[in-house]
Design a protein around this motif. Structure first.
Motif, PDB file in Angstrom:
ATOM      1  N   ALA A 249      15.305   7.662  -1.867  1.00 53.64           N
ATOM      2  CA  ALA A 249      14.921   6.606  -0.933  1.00 53.64           C
ATOM      3  C   ALA A 249      13.570   6.007  -1.318  1.00 53.64           C
ATOM      4  O   ALA A 249      13.367   4.792  -1.228  1.00 53.64           O
ATOM      5  CB  ALA A 249      14.870   7.165   0.485  1.00 53.64           C
ATOM      6  N   LEU A 250      12.654   6.848  -1.774  1.00 51.46           N
ATOM      7  CA  LEU A 250      11.342   6.347  -2.196  1.00 51.46           C
ATOM      8  C   LEU A 250      11.486   5.408  -3.396  1.00 51.46           C
ATOM      9  O   LEU A 250      10.871   4.336  -3.427  1.00 51.46           O
ATOM     10  CB  LEU A 250      10.421   7.521  -2.551  1.00 51.46           C
ATOM     11  N   ARG A 251      12.294   5.803  -4.366  1.00 56.93           N
ATOM     12  CA  ARG A 251      12.470   4.956  -5.550  1.00 56.93           C
ATOM     13  C   ARG A 251      13.038   3.592  -5.174  1.00 56.93           C
ATOM     14  O   ARG A 251      12.631   2.560  -5.711  1.00 56.93           O
ATOM     15  CB  ARG A 251      13.366   5.665  -6.575  1.00 56.93           C
TER      16      ARG A 251
ATOM     17  N   VAL B 232       8.838   3.185   7.168  1.00 57.75           N
ATOM     18  CA  VAL B 232       7.866   3.227   6.072  1.00 57.75           C
ATOM     19  C   VAL B 232       7.661   4.638   5.526  1.00 57.75           C
ATOM     20  O   VAL B 232       6.742   4.873   4.741  1.00 57.75           O
ATOM     21  CB  VAL B 232       6.509   2.640   6.531  1.00 57.75           C
ATOM     22  N   GLN B 233       8.523   5.582   5.924  1.00 55.85           N
ATOM     23  CA  GLN B 233       8.433   6.957   5.431  1.00 55.85           C
ATOM     24  C   GLN B 233       9.763   7.339   4.783  1.00 55.85           C
ATOM     25  O   GLN B 233      10.649   7.881   5.446  1.00 55.85           O
ATOM     26  CB  GLN B 233       8.097   7.918   6.579  1.00 55.85           C
ATOM     27  N   PRO B 234       9.946   7.055   3.506  1.00 51.67           N
ATOM     28  CA  PRO B 234      11.215   7.372   2.821  1.00 51.67           C
ATOM     29  C   PRO B 234      11.585   8.838   2.990  1.00 51.67           C
ATOM     30  O   PRO B 234      10.731   9.721   2.882  1.00 51.67           O
ATOM     31  CB  PRO B 234      10.913   7.039   1.361  1.00 51.67           C
TER      32      PRO B 234
ATOM     33  N   PHE C 120       0.854  -1.185   0.000  1.00 53.81           N
ATOM     34  CA  PHE C 120       0.000   0.000   0.000  1.00 53.81           C
ATOM     35  C   PHE C 120       0.892   1.238   0.000  1.00 53.81           C
ATOM     36  O   PHE C 120       1.758   1.380   0.872  1.00 53.81           O
ATOM     37  CB  PHE C 120      -0.914   0.016   1.238  1.00 53.81           C
ATOM     38  N   LEU C 121       0.677   2.109  -0.976  1.00 50.89           N
ATOM     39  CA  LEU C 121       1.441   3.357  -1.063  1.00 50.89           C
ATOM     40  C   LEU C 121       0.468   4.502  -0.784  1.00 50.89           C
ATOM     41  O   LEU C 121      -0.423   4.777  -1.580  1.00 50.89           O
ATOM     42  CB  LEU C 121       2.066   3.511  -2.451  1.00 50.89           C
ATOM     43  N   ILE C 122       0.618   5.161   0.363  1.00 53.59           N
ATOM     44  CA  ILE C 122      -0.268   6.250   0.761  1.00 53.59           C
ATOM     45  C   ILE C 122       0.373   7.571   0.355  1.00 53.59           C
ATOM     46  O   ILE C 122       1.461   7.920   0.825  1.00 53.59           O
ATOM     47  CB  ILE C 122      -0.525   6.235   2.278  1.00 53.59           C
TER      48      ILE C 122
ATOM     49  N   PHE D 169       4.523   5.465   3.104  1.00 52.24           N
ATOM     50  CA  PHE D 169       3.861   6.767   3.144  1.00 52.24           C
ATOM     51  C   PHE D 169       4.785   7.788   2.477  1.00 52.24           C
ATOM     52  O   PHE D 169       5.982   7.843   2.794  1.00 52.24           O
ATOM     53  CB  PHE D 169       3.592   7.198   4.587  1.00 52.24           C
ATOM     54  N   THR D 170       4.229   8.599   1.603  1.00 52.25           N
ATOM     55  CA  THR D 170       5.077   9.572   0.918  1.00 52.25           C
ATOM     56  C   THR D 170       4.300  10.814   0.515  1.00 52.25           C
ATOM     57  O   THR D 170       3.075  10.776   0.315  1.00 52.25           O
ATOM     58  CB  THR D 170       5.695   8.950  -0.350  1.00 52.25           C
TER      59      THR D 170
END
Length: 885
Positions: free
Chosen positions: A184-186, A177-179, A148-150, A197-198
């Motif tokens: 970092a998100l990629r 869970v918070q890049p 799940f990507l919020i 979460f992003t």
């Protein structure tokens, strides 16, 4: 599923019992709706009907046995959350239906080309908790390794949603869970973490370069929340390029509408709709009322270009927006920020804030950061001046009542704390200094944590904390939930979805709060009406946010309707009013109350009228003080309601011998009671007293008293209320007493149907009280404690000999004794939610019962009793009643 209590409202019961997809209306006051429904339930089709184990008098304790099994199991598994292991959160009707709609759509995702749809539920209706419920259900009910990507577009919104998932234990603090940034998100999206979460901004990429494909998985579920400005531009395109096979779902209270309907074109059709008007009807949110602020500071909205509102949506303007603001809107901004205008607004806030009806928390919304700080300074200055002025008045007044009234205002003002909430930026101290302002103090306060580990957001959300008024421009206007906020002072051009999101800060349900108030200094009501047509319509012409002059007219109309209703039942309120005195004949109130309580339907309808009068009046304070309002009938209506509710006793006011009240009073050692202001109906003092003790009641004396009493309906009403309190207490002590609830309801139903006269009804109630009295003393007769008796009753079965009953009694004693002795060992923190300690408790129950229950308890009966006792103990722990660490 037998013997399991859960808290449901009437509309939830209807949805869960018959599976309807209809959006049901609000839960209506009174016991009749629930009990009439109970009577019509087919006992054969609902075998668990007699498994009621909670307080059937309380409207919130309803019956598991009447629900469809598959619906109840679904509800228990996916729609009950615990916030920080303390607060139980249960899905409301619209959440249950909405999440299940998405779930069914998700099962058909192969045919939707990644567009799962739009979940349109108005602000304040619990969307972030709906996200948690949906994620939990997909994770537990559908096989797969889902991520799940919020996605949000504001840091405060991102933090709030993350906290909700954390506090409901979907994730733990240890999980990362918070890049931290785009890179970092990629990297994280190339893994298979359960949730991330992003901010949408972390999908930025080097200019001129094609955004890379990060994952071609089709089991990534992208949930986008309220990211209006960013979901249809470059960042969103990057996200979709990077996740070409992901499933996209939008959660919003205000989808982008208009000719292009961008939300639908990017995310698909609506999978659930729950608008502003529906939420008010369901009491999921409170009504909002709009007051045009001071006329001398008003700027007509037609004068303000709507593009200005769009630019001001984003606190952090980019260079193009800054240039456009300076070039095109310099004059408008100069007028809005003019010093003498802000002075008048500050004075108005200082007068208005401590004189409102419900003293909830407030927000002052300014056009930019500098103005927010300036407004704080001005309000602080005039706040101190007002306290000085009020103290001077108090010292010079001879009218003691007026002195008390002003002293209450001063005491409140002395306790109030205020703060500025604005986002941080580079070189801000230098920028504020050039504007003649200081931001250092505010920034330090925003970044500080108190001795309890709470930050400024925690303090504002805490209704008991003295931080009552905050000054903002963009922060805390979306994705911020503080239910006690009741008042918004709006001095910023807004429109559409941003305006709707902002006013929703005041629409949360909170005890004592009957409505939210929006004070507008820019005449935004025209924009608000346009927004309401899009986001709040229930297909009627009635706008669910009222202007104050229409609110005043509604109050007058409701008072007239209440008078007409009373007159139709031979209650003429004009008989108690006089030009020189507030009430001319107090004895008439007793007569009037006696008439109105003669039938439950009439009493409940009068209460609805009276509550509406009170709510409208409270919503109009303090503006109504300046209006030509004659409060006589309002006071009479609320005074009469106070008598009916037992808050005001006319027989005491007239020095009469209210014997039944004296007789009942001596038996009350513990109930929450309140002293009420006769004029406003608001609580002044709340005290706590012990449980109702039936052994102190003299039934013969009550019979004799009723024979002589003048207002028999009021006496019956008092006795009924007394019985209801006692019955609720007794059922909390022993879950097997549901038959007493059914017996009481049958007596009430017979009376309401005209099957019994007052004297007969009263005698039946007294006989019933004698039955309760006998039941309450049964544990003494059985030589058991109340807790042992409950276990004894749960263990019993049919056709037991006297010796076997004694064995069962011994089993109950020994089981209770063992559980108490081993409490620290068995009932560790969170045991009720953990399989391993649960099994330890179950084995202990099995061991004790195996040693003491009679041989006639065969394997099946023995197993059922173990399950029954174990489930009962787990239930008590879950509800926090007993067996907790």
């Amino acid at each position: 599923m037998k013997d399991i209590p859960y808290l449901f409202h009437y509309n939830q019961i209807c949805v869960l019992s018959n599976g309807t997809e209809t959006k049901l209306g609000s839960f209506k006051a009174g016991y009749e709706h629930y009990f009439e429904w109970l009577k019509t339930a087919d006992e054969k089709e609902n075998p668990n009907r007699n498994a009621i184990r909670e307080n059937a008098i309380s409207l919130e304790y309803l019956i598991a046995g009447l629900l469809k099994k598959e619906s109840l199991v679904d509800y228990v598994e996916s729609f009950i959350l615990f916030d920080r292991q303390r607060t139980k959160l249960i899905a409301k009707n619209h959440q249950y239906l909405g999440v299940n709609n998405v779930f069914e759509t998700f099962k058909n995702r192969e045919n939707l080309n990644g567009k799962l749809g739009v979940f349109w539920h108005t602000q304040g209706s619990g969307k972030s908790y709906s996200m948690v419920m949906l994620a939990r259900k997909i994770k537990h009910k559908i096989s797969g390794n889902f991520t799940f990507l919020i996605v949000t577009d504001r840091d405060d919104l991102d933090k709030q949603i993350y906290k909700n998932f954390l506090r409901t234990e979907f994730i733990t603090k240890e999980e990362k869970v918070q890049p931290a940034n785009s890179m970092a998100l990629r990297e994280e999206l190339k893994t298979n973490k359960t949730i991330l979460f992003t901010l949408i901004h972390k999908f930025r990429y080097d200019k001129g370069k094609e955004y890379p494909i990060l994952s071609e998985r089709d089991d990534i579920i992208v949930i986008v929340d309220e990211a209006h400005r960013t979901q249809y531009k470059d960042l969103a395109e990057n996200m979709r390029k990077g996740l070409p096979k992901a499933q996209f779902l939008a959660f919003t209270g205000t989808p982008l509408l208009g000719a292009k309907r961008l939300t639908n074109s990017w995310f698909g059709d609506y999978v659930s709709e729950y608008n502003f008007a529906e939420s008010i009807k369901d009491s999921a949110t409170v009504p909002l009322y709009y007051v045009n602020g001071m006329k001398e500071v008003q700027l007509q909205n037609d004068y303000l270009d709507t593009d200005l509102a769009e630019i001001l949506e984003n606190e952090e303007l980019n260079e193009a927006e800054k240039q456009r603001l300076e070039n095109h809107y310099a004059r408008e901004m100069e007028i809005i920020k003019r010093d003498d205008r802000l002075d008048k607004i500050a004075r108005h806030i200082v007068y208005h804030f401590p004189r409102r009806g419900f003293l909830g928390k407030g927000m002052v919304i300014s056009v930019d950061k500098f103005t927010a700080v300036k407004m704080y300074d001005k309000v602080q200055h005039y706040w101190k001046e007002e306290i000085k002025n009020l103290n001077t008045q108090i010292a010079s007044l001879r009218d003691e009542e007026k002195r008390k009234e002003l002293k209450v205002i001063v005491d409140y003002m002395r306790k109030v704390e205020m703060a500025v909430i604005i986002s941080e930026e580079d070189k801000e101290e230098e920028k504020f200094y050039k504007a003649g302002l200081t931001v250092k103090y505010h920034r330090e306060r925003m970044n500080s944590v108190d001795e309890n580990g709470f930050d400024i957001e925690d303090n504002f959300k805490n209704p008991e904390h003295p931080l009552q008024l905050v000054f903002v421009c963009s922060m805390w206007l979306t994705g911020f939930d503080a239910p006690s906020v009741s008042t918004l002072y709006l001095d910023k051009p807004m429109k559409g979805h941003t305006l709707m999101q902002t006013i929703a800060r005041a629409n949360r349900v909170y005890p004592g709060k009957t409505s939210g108030i929006v004070i507008g200094y820019l005449d935004v009501f025209k924009s608000l009406k346009r927004a309401l047509l899009d986001y709040a319509s229930d297909d009627s012409d009635d706008v669910p946010v009222k202007e104050v002059d229409k609110l005043y007219a509604q109050l007058l109309e409701t008072i007239e309707n209440t008078k007409d209703f009373c007159l139709a039942h031979n209650v003429d309120l004009s008989r108690v009013l006089d030009e020189t005195e507030v009430f001319t004949n107090l004895s008439l109130f007793g007569e009037f109350a006696d008439i109105l309580v003669s039938q439950d339907e009439v009493r409940n309808e009068f209460r609805v009228y009276a509550n509406t009068v009170n709510n409208l009046y409270e919503a109009l304070r303090p503006d109504i003080f300046k209006m030509d309002f004659d409060a006589g009938y309002k006071e009479a209506i609320l005074y009469l309601k106070g008598i009916i509710d037992g808050k005001i006793r006319p027989e005491k006011l007239e020095s009469a011998k209210g014997k039944i009240n004296q007789l009942l009073d001596v038996s009350v050692i513990a109930e929450e009671t309140a002293q009420y202001d006769a004029n406003t109906g608001t609580a002044l003092v709340v005290t706590t007293t012990a449980p109702v003790d039936l052994s102190k009641l003299d039934m013969d004396e009550l019979r004799e008293h009723f024979r002589k009493v003048k207002y028999k309906n009021l006496e019956i009403s008092n006795l009924r209320e007394h019985i209801e309190k006692k019955l609720a207490q007794m059922m909390r002590k022993n879950v097997t007493r549901d038959k007493f609830s059914e017996r009481f309801r049958s007596i009430i139903d017979e009376y309401n149907a005209g099957g019994a006269q007052n004297d007969q009804f009263y005698l039946k109630l007294l006989k019933y009280m004698e039955e309760l009295k006998e039941e309450e003393a049964r544990h003494i007769k059985e030589e058991l404690t109340e807790s042992e008796l409950e276990i004894y009753d749960l263990l019993q079965k049919d056709k037991l000999t006297k010796d076997e009953l004694n064995r069962v009694k011994l089993a109950a004693r020994e089981l209770y004794k063992t559980l108490l002795e081993k409490k620290e060992e068995l009932f560790v923190v969170g045991w009720e939610k953990d399989d391993q300690p649960q099994e330890k408790v179950r084995k202990e129950i099995m061991t004790v019962l195996n040693n003491y229950l009679p041989e006639s308890y065969d394997r099946e009966v023995f197993s059922n009793k173990i399950n029954l006792i174990f489930t009962h103990i787990v239930d008590q722990a879950v509800m926090g009643f007993n067996w907790v660490a």
